[in-house]
Design a protein around this motif. Structure first.
Motif, PDB file in Angstrom:
ATOM      1  N   TYR A  51      13.225 -88.823 -55.201  1.00  0.00           N
ATOM      2  CA  TYR A  51      12.853 -89.773 -54.033  1.00  0.00           C
ATOM      3  C   TYR A  51      13.938 -89.325 -52.938  1.00  0.00           C
ATOM      4  CZ  TYR A  51      11.798 -94.164 -51.338  1.00  0.00           C
ATOM      5  OH  TYR A  51      11.356 -94.799 -50.422  1.00  0.00           O
ATOM      6  N   LYS A 107       5.677 -90.485 -55.482  1.00  0.00           N
ATOM      7  CA  LYS A 107       6.510 -91.686 -55.507  1.00  0.00           C
ATOM      8  C   LYS A 107       5.631 -92.770 -56.330  1.00  0.00           C
ATOM      9  CE  LYS A 107       9.185 -90.496 -51.826  1.00  0.00           C
ATOM     10  NZ  LYS A 107       9.278 -90.384 -50.329  1.00  0.00           N
ATOM     11  N   HIS A 165       4.135 -99.644 -55.534  1.00  0.00           N
ATOM     12  CA  HIS A 165       4.192-100.964 -55.952  1.00  0.00           C
ATOM     13  C   HIS A 165       3.524-101.747 -54.874  1.00  0.00           C
ATOM     14  CE1 HIS A 165       6.484-100.638 -59.755  1.00  0.00           C
ATOM     15  NE2 HIS A 165       7.134 -99.509 -59.026  1.00  0.00           N
ATOM     16  N   GLU A 219       8.116 -96.420 -54.213  1.00  0.00           N
ATOM     17  CA  GLU A 219       9.358 -96.688 -54.990  1.00  0.00           C
ATOM     18  C   GLU A 219       9.580 -95.313 -56.065  1.00  0.00           C
ATOM     19  OE1 GLU A 219      11.464 -98.571 -55.114  1.00  0.00           O
ATOM     20  OE2 GLU A 219      11.211-100.376 -53.888  1.00  0.00           O
ATOM     21  N   HIS A 269      19.595 -98.849 -52.419  1.00  0.00           N
ATOM     22  CA  HIS A 269      18.129 -99.646 -52.344  1.00  0.00           C
ATOM     23  C   HIS A 269      17.838-100.674 -53.242  1.00  0.00           C
ATOM     24  CE1 HIS A 269      14.037 -99.605 -51.395  1.00  0.00           C
ATOM     25  NE2 HIS A 269      13.725 -99.710 -52.440  1.00  0.00           N
ATOM     26  N   THR A 270      17.157-101.910 -52.650  1.00  0.00           N
ATOM     27  CA  THR A 270      16.677-102.785 -53.622  1.00  0.00           C
ATOM     28  C   THR A 270      15.250-102.565 -53.847  1.00  0.00           C
ATOM     29  OG1 THR A 270      18.216-104.520 -52.518  1.00  0.00           O
ATOM     30  CG2 THR A 270      16.284-105.362 -53.629  1.00  0.00           C
ATOM     31  N   ASN A 271      14.883-102.815 -55.202  1.00  0.00           N
ATOM     32  CA  ASN A 271      13.355-102.525 -55.359  1.00  0.00           C
ATOM     33  C   ASN A 271      12.602-103.415 -54.797  1.00  0.00           C
ATOM     34  OD1 ASN A 271      14.143 -99.782 -56.653  1.00  0.00           O
ATOM     35  ND2 ASN A 271      14.442-100.610 -58.487  1.00  0.00           N
ATOM     36  N   SER A 288       9.546-104.551 -60.093  1.00  0.00           N
ATOM     37  CA  SER A 288       9.892-103.233 -60.479  1.00  0.00           C
ATOM     38  C   SER A 288      10.645-103.502 -61.940  1.00  0.00           C
ATOM     39  CB  SER A 288      10.813-102.449 -59.646  1.00  0.00           C
ATOM     40  OG  SER A 288       9.986-102.359 -58.261  1.00  0.00           O
ATOM     41  N   GLU A 344      16.145-104.504 -60.568  1.00  0.00           N
ATOM     42  CA  GLU A 344      16.095-104.931 -59.202  1.00  0.00           C
ATOM     43  C   GLU A 344      16.614-103.921 -58.349  1.00  0.00           C
ATOM     44  OE1 GLU A 344      18.784-108.721 -57.926  1.00  0.00           O
ATOM     45  OE2 GLU A 344      17.628-109.200 -59.874  1.00  0.00           O
ATOM     46  N   LYS A 345      17.793-103.315 -58.632  1.00  0.00           N
ATOM     47  CA  LYS A 345      18.258-102.325 -57.814  1.00  0.00           C
ATOM     48  C   LYS A 345      18.044-100.708 -58.445  1.00  0.00           C
ATOM     49  CE  LYS A 345      20.602-105.368 -55.677  1.00  0.00           C
ATOM     50  NZ  LYS A 345      20.613-105.861 -54.296  1.00  0.00           N
ATOM     51  N   ARG A 346      18.127-100.009 -57.167  1.00  0.00           N
ATOM     52  CA  ARG A 346      17.942 -98.507 -57.506  1.00  0.00           C
ATOM     53  C   ARG A 346      19.159 -98.023 -58.341  1.00  0.00           C
ATOM     54  NH1 ARG A 346      16.000 -94.930 -52.723  1.00  0.00           N
ATOM     55  NH2 ARG A 346      13.946 -95.950 -53.623  1.00  0.00           N
ATOM     56  N   ASP A 401      18.266 -98.016 -61.836  1.00  0.00           N
ATOM     57  CA  ASP A 401      17.228 -96.832 -62.411  1.00  0.00           C
ATOM     58  C   ASP A 401      18.124 -95.737 -62.555  1.00  0.00           C
ATOM     59  OD1 ASP A 401      15.298 -98.663 -61.712  1.00  0.00           O
ATOM     60  OD2 ASP A 401      14.680 -97.737 -59.854  1.00  0.00           O
TER      61      ASP A 401
END
Lengths: 231, 898
Positions: free
Chosen positions: B66, B87, B90, B99, B120-122, B126, B129-131, B134
């Motif tokens: 990303y 990517k 969503h 995303e 980043h906030t997903n 997803s 909640e937050k990247r 991930d």
């Protein structure tokens, strides 16, 4: 040469060389002519070419099952077949006997035992009609007059008991399976009711034997059937 | 003297810490590199791509998962030649949003993956909640990650940034992720250059430039942010340096380890207090704790604050604090107690803003803490209240006016007045006050504070109006009555306050009692549970009752999670199973009420102990709010610990059992091998010996010797044959290959057959058979039972003197057939009577063993297959008796022998 032609011929069917060697040695000494076959197919051919008086058959052959060999021979010949096998389970014995084998010996066995069985078989081949009077030890059975004597005294038997005894006498020395006896005396409907047979055998023993717990005439082949002791 | 040298050696603790840090890096595989900037446009993405290109040239497998180029040409140019993963799309409120495709990354498994925008906030729905979450998962999978972030997104500087710039940054990242990073690369350009780039349109499109310059890209802001980013990076370098020096025992002035404690209360100031503590902890390089203390007197207020408290605690946790919730009657005592237990050196408290007179009535907690603190420093921080957002708990907390209670107090006063009229003739007005006092007390106890005050007021008025001269006016002749009024008021207020407090305490006590009770019941049931099934039953029963919840326990089976136990009416679909799977694999709580896979229907808590991971507990609570309640979470945590321990205990005992079985089998195999080698070889010795003598023509053997040889060889050959037969029987029994052929059999025939089989060996021995003539036919497998009898007789023959007799008795009653074999041998030591039926047990006889040790165990196997029993006993007059008991069924018992 002439002498050997008169000797009884025995076909030994076994794929174990050691057993072949042992049987040949044992039987040759007893004045038999021994033929050998290592496989079921060889055995079937040998039965035709050598016309044996008795066949000793191992059940575990490399090419086909022993029972199958018995069935094929029985399609055209009544030559006595004695089964020799390391399979000591009664189911195997019964199967072979029901397929038409005359007798059964579990390996290992003594030579004396084997010779006795062979003699019984030979006697049946040679004299098709049994003697009208059968004697063994203190037991005397007169088939013509339907009389049974123990130590000279007449014993009264029920008709079924007599039929059973007569059947054993006519096949003296040979194992008869439960099935064979039930079918012969009571008919096919009783094939699954062996206790009828057991009760009658027990009664017969009480009338004939000195000690019913250690019978000497009617012998039980456990899980297989009965055999009348032969001379 | 060697002391100075010793002092310089790194302490064991330091070595251990360093080792653990290494371990963490190895265990979690992937390395994280953060490109840290202070504003958009400083060139984070560009620098990251450059670094990635270098890695790629070095032969590493690099993939861009990303990367946002914002249309900048130089960045786009760098992207060329790098593999870009598609990517994930969503859908959110009808719009498709791109995303990071985390599953794509995990499936592709490159060595290094590039993910822009750490903060980043997903899109809702997803997985995380937050990247940054991930990214943690990608790292956990052993993949290296390069990512970019601006300094203002870090939790700890968030409020400072807001103060400096006036812009509220909503997308925040916990500082702990910086600690997780293996490397931090500061991307820095002077603010002047940045502003120039902005004006050249290299950062935003022209329309946005004006807005950005005004809002954010002010020179002063940029300088401050730049300094922040540099300080953050420098702090990190400093930490590494310290760690390095510590492990290498480089001498330096080490401060004593500080530990800080701050108390979250759910008040609007808590957040600021927590951030302040974090910064203080940062400066002091200190470990810090955040506690929340539930007290009965504040229970009601805390109910309303729950959401805030929860948020405060999560915030503290994300800032790196250790978090705890305690229940106590006194806040200050609980804080000091916790501080002492955790060796806290400093307590951070907020400066109270209560009015003076309230302070006078009850000393503020700060003062109480300071008084109790002893050696612990107390930092009093001045805080301005954060602006109260509309719709916050204050407006929500407005309770309905308790009209009914006020009405009741009116009734009480009326009643008191009427009673006073009735007894007015015999009581002086001063004593009449007692009746009103009674009304006030009743109101205070039953109706609460405000109705009690109302009752007091009305009571005073009624008393004054009707009974204090001059009557029927509110004028008071005697000033003494002023004291009466004040007394009435005070009593009402004090009693109702006390009652409220006592009530609150009782409620809290009851709640705690319930918790303790449910924990006790669960632990009691778990302690009684011997297998997983009973554990599961106990878990489902106890927890669903206590929490009014539905539960599922999942355990790993192969590659998947399998439901081991589940509450009635609850079903888990594939998606839920995937969440459970995630919780198990990542060993973290996930699902509803958490930040990971929050759209799930259940909350999933991993079940684990220090040594192993056992499964996942899925919980569906009655209300969504319960998921965030500290009460529920604390109970669940306690439950999870208990369940895990119970499960581990069962697993361990299962393992131990298996090890034991294995050991038993091994020793059995050893015994078998010994037995076989002994029992097969011994007969062969005689056979081969005899045969070799007979074959050797050079030997002169007498006829007697020849006969002797042959008899010996024959006997041994027979024995060998019996042994092989036994071995075969045993093997069939063990393999479960025995197919029983149950038929009605004549027991006399059975005895006869066994005797016939042993004919040769029975020569010269006496066997007495006692058999009732009325024995029925018995249903059995004749072949097998004959074998049993043969083995028993064989034993009797072996172990009794040659001249003695052997007895067989057979009896039958309506229910059992009993067969006994008795000999006149030495019997068996009492303690071994049970063991004779074990495999390879041999009766200890000095002159050596004759049996195989298999015979009796075969008997036991066969008799038990007939649903019968077999046992051995010593006869009083000497010799062994072995008894077989076979049940007679209706079918077997009836056919009497005629």
């Amino acid at each position: 040469m002439t002498k050997s032609n008169n000797l009884p011929r025995i076909l030994v069917v076994d794929d174990e060389p050691a057993i072949q060697r042992f049987l040949t040695t044992a039987l040759n000494g007893e004045e038999f002519i021994v033929h050998q076959a290592e496989t079921g197919h060889a055995a079937l051919t040998a039965v035709v070419t050598t016309k044996p008086e008795v066949i000793l058959l191992d059940l575990g052959l490399p090419d086909m099952d022993g029972c199958e060999v018995i069935k094929r021979i029985r399609q055209w010949s009544q030559v006595p077949i004695i089964v020799l096998s390391v399979r000591d389970r009664e189911g195997d014995k019964v199967m072979a006997l029901n397929a038409g084998a005359d007798d059964y010996l579990t390996k290992p066995f003594g030579v004396g035992e084997l010779l006795a069985r062979i003699r019984v078989a030979l006697r049946r081949t040679l004299q098709q009609t049994p003697e009208p009077v059968y004697r063994i030890d203190e037991l005397e059975i007169d088939l013509a007059r339907r009389r049974v004597l123990v130590r000279g005294e007449e014993v009264s038997l029920t008709p079924t008991e007599y039929d059973l005894l007569r059947l054993l006498v006519t096949h003296a020395g040979k194992v008869l399976t439960h099935r064979q006896i039930l079918k012969e005396i009571w008919g096919a409907a009783y094939l699954e009711q062996p206790h009828v047979l057991r009760v009658n055998v027990s009664n017969l023993r009480h009338k004939l034997e000195k000690d019913a717990s250690r019978p000497s005439y009617i012998l039980t082949e456990v899980g297989v059937g009965y055999r009348l002791k032969s001379t | 003297m060697s002391i100075p040298q010793d002092e310089r050696r790194p302490s064991p603790e330091a070595m251990l810490r360093a080792a653990r840090a290494e371990e963490v890096k190895i265990e979690h595989g992937g390395k994280l590199k953060i490109f840290l900037g202070y504003a958009a446009g400083v060139g984070k993405t560009y620098t990251m791509l450059e670094a990635a290109r270098i890695r790629q040239r070095e032969g590493r497998d690099v993939v861009a998962a990303y990367v946002e180029s914002h249309g900048r040409a130089e960045t786009d140019a760098l992207l060329e030649g790098l593999e870009c993963l598609p990517k994930a799309q969503h859908e959110y409120q009808g719009v498709l949003l791109p995303e990071l495709d985390i599953d794509g990354v995990l499936a592709r498994r490159p060595q290094l993956v590039l993910v822009d925008e750490l903060a980043h906030t997903n899109v809702p729905g997803s997985r995380h909640e937050k990247r940054w979450q991930d990214i943690l998962e990608i790292l956990a999978a052993g993949i290296d990650v390069y990512t970019t972030v601006n300094v203002q997104h870090f939790e700890s500087v968030n409020d400072v940034v807001t103060q400096i710039t006036g812009v509220v940054v909503r997308e925040t990242v916990p500082d702990s992720i910086l600690d997780r990073a293996a490397e931090i690369r500061l991307v820095d350009i002077p603010p002047e250059e940045l502003l120039e780039r902005l004006h050249q349109g290299k950062i935003y499109i022209p329309e946005q430039v004006a807005w950005a310059t005004e809002k954010f890209f002010r020179h002063g802001n940029l300088i401050a942010l730049r300094e922040l980013s540099m300080r953050r990076a420098a702090a990190r370098v400093d930490e590494e340096m310290r760690a390095y020096m510590e492990t290498r025992a480089i001498p330096g002035p080490w401060p004593v380890t500080e530990r800080l404690l701050v108390c979250a209360s759910g008040s609007p100031f808590s957040e600021k207090l927590i951030r302040t503590t974090r910064r203080l902890a940062e400066e002091l390089k200190a470990q810090w704790f955040t506690v929340y203390i539930e007290t009965p007197s504040l229970a009601k207020q805390q109910q309303e604050n729950r959401e805030r408290v929860w948020r405060d605690l999560r915030l503290a946790e994300s800032l790196g604090a250790e978090v705890a919730t305690l229940t106590a009657t006194s806040v200050s005592e609980a804080i000091i107690d916790y501080a002492l237990r955790h060796n806290v050196t400093r307590i951070v408290v907020g400066k109270p803003n209560k009015s003076r007179w309230r302070e006078f009535l009850r000393p503020p907690i700060v003062d109480q803490i300071i008084r109790l603190s002893g050696a612990i420093h107390v930092h009093v921080v001045s805080i301005e209240p954060a602006p109260i957002k509309p719709g916050s708990h204050f407006s929500r907390s407005k309770r309905q006016v308790p009209w009914l209670e006020y009405l009741a107090s009116l009734v009480l006063v009326t009643a008191a007045t009427m009673v006073s009229f009735l007894v007015g003739s015999i009581l002086s007005p001063t004593n009449m006050v007692m009746i009103f006092l009674l009304a006030v007390v009743l109101a205070a106890v039953r109706l609460g504070l405000k109705p009690a005050i109302l009752t007091a007021t009305l009571g005073v008025m009624a008393f004054d109006f009707f009974f204090v001269p001059p009557r029927l006016t509110f004028n008071v002749a005697d000033s003494e009555y002023i004291f009466t009024f004040i007394g009435l008021f005070t009593v009402g207020v004090v009693i109702s306050t006390l009652v409220a407090k006592a009530n609150g305490r009782a409620v809290a006590l009851r709640e705690r009692e319930l918790q303790t009770e449910s924990l006790y019941y669960l632990s009691r049931d778990l302690a009684a549970a011997v297998d997983l099934e009973s554990i599961m039953a106990a878990v489902i029963k106890n927890i669903s009752e206590t929490l009014n919840a539905k539960l599922a326990v999942l355990v790993p089976e192969g590659e998947q999670m399998k439901i081991s136990s589940i509450s009635k009416g609850l079903a888990l679909d594939v998606k839920e199973l995937a969440v459970a799977d995630w919780a198990y694999r990542n060993r973290r709580t996930a699902g509803l009420g958490t930040e990971t896979l929050g759209s799930a229907e259940l909350l999933y808590l991993p079940l684990h102990t220090a040594s192993c991971f056992l499964g996942v507990l899925g919980v569906k609570l009655g209300q969504v709010a319960d998921y965030r309640s500290p009460h529920h979470r604390r109970l669940l945590d306690a439950f999870v610990t208990q369940i895990s321990q119970a499960m581990e205990r069962v697993y361990l005992s299962m393992q131990a059992e298996q090890a034991q079985i294995l050991q038993a089998r091994e020793s059995l195999e050893r015994a078998l091998l010994n037995s076989i080698s002994h029992d097969l070889r011994t007969p062969l010795v005689s056979i081969i010996g005899a045969l070799s003598s007979l074959r050797d023509e050079t030997l002169q053997i007498s006829d007697t010797a020849r006969k002797e040889f042959l008899t010996g060889a024959w006997d041994e050959a027979e024995r060998l044959n019996r042994f092989v037969g036994n071995l075969l029987d045993m093997t069939r029994l063990e393999a479960g290959e025995l197919k029983m052929k149950m038929e009605l059999c004549d027991v006399q025939d059975l005895v006869g057959c066994a005797l016939a089989a042993l004919d040769q060996r029975l020569k010269g021995r006496t066997v007495n058979v006692k058999l009732e003539p009325t024995i029925p036919l018995v249903r059995m497998d004749m072949v097998l039972m004959t074998q049993v009898l043969i083995n028993l007789l064989d034993n009797a023959l072996k172990y009794s003197p040659i001249e003695s007799s052997i007895e067989i008795t057979v009896q039958a009653d309506n229910t059992f057939l009993t067969v006994e074999v008795l000999d006149c041998g030495p019997g068996i030591p009492e303690q071994d009577l049970q063991r004779v039926f074990d495999k390879f047990y041999r009766i200890p006889i000095p002159e050596g063993t004759k049996g195989t040790g298999l015979g009796l165990s075969i008997c036991k196997g066969i008799v038990e297959a007939h649903d019968g029993r077999i046992w051995a006993e010593n006869q009083q007059e000497g010799g062994l008796r072995i008894v077989i008991e076979l049940p007679l069924d209706e079918k077997g018992g009836n056919d009497k022998i005629k």
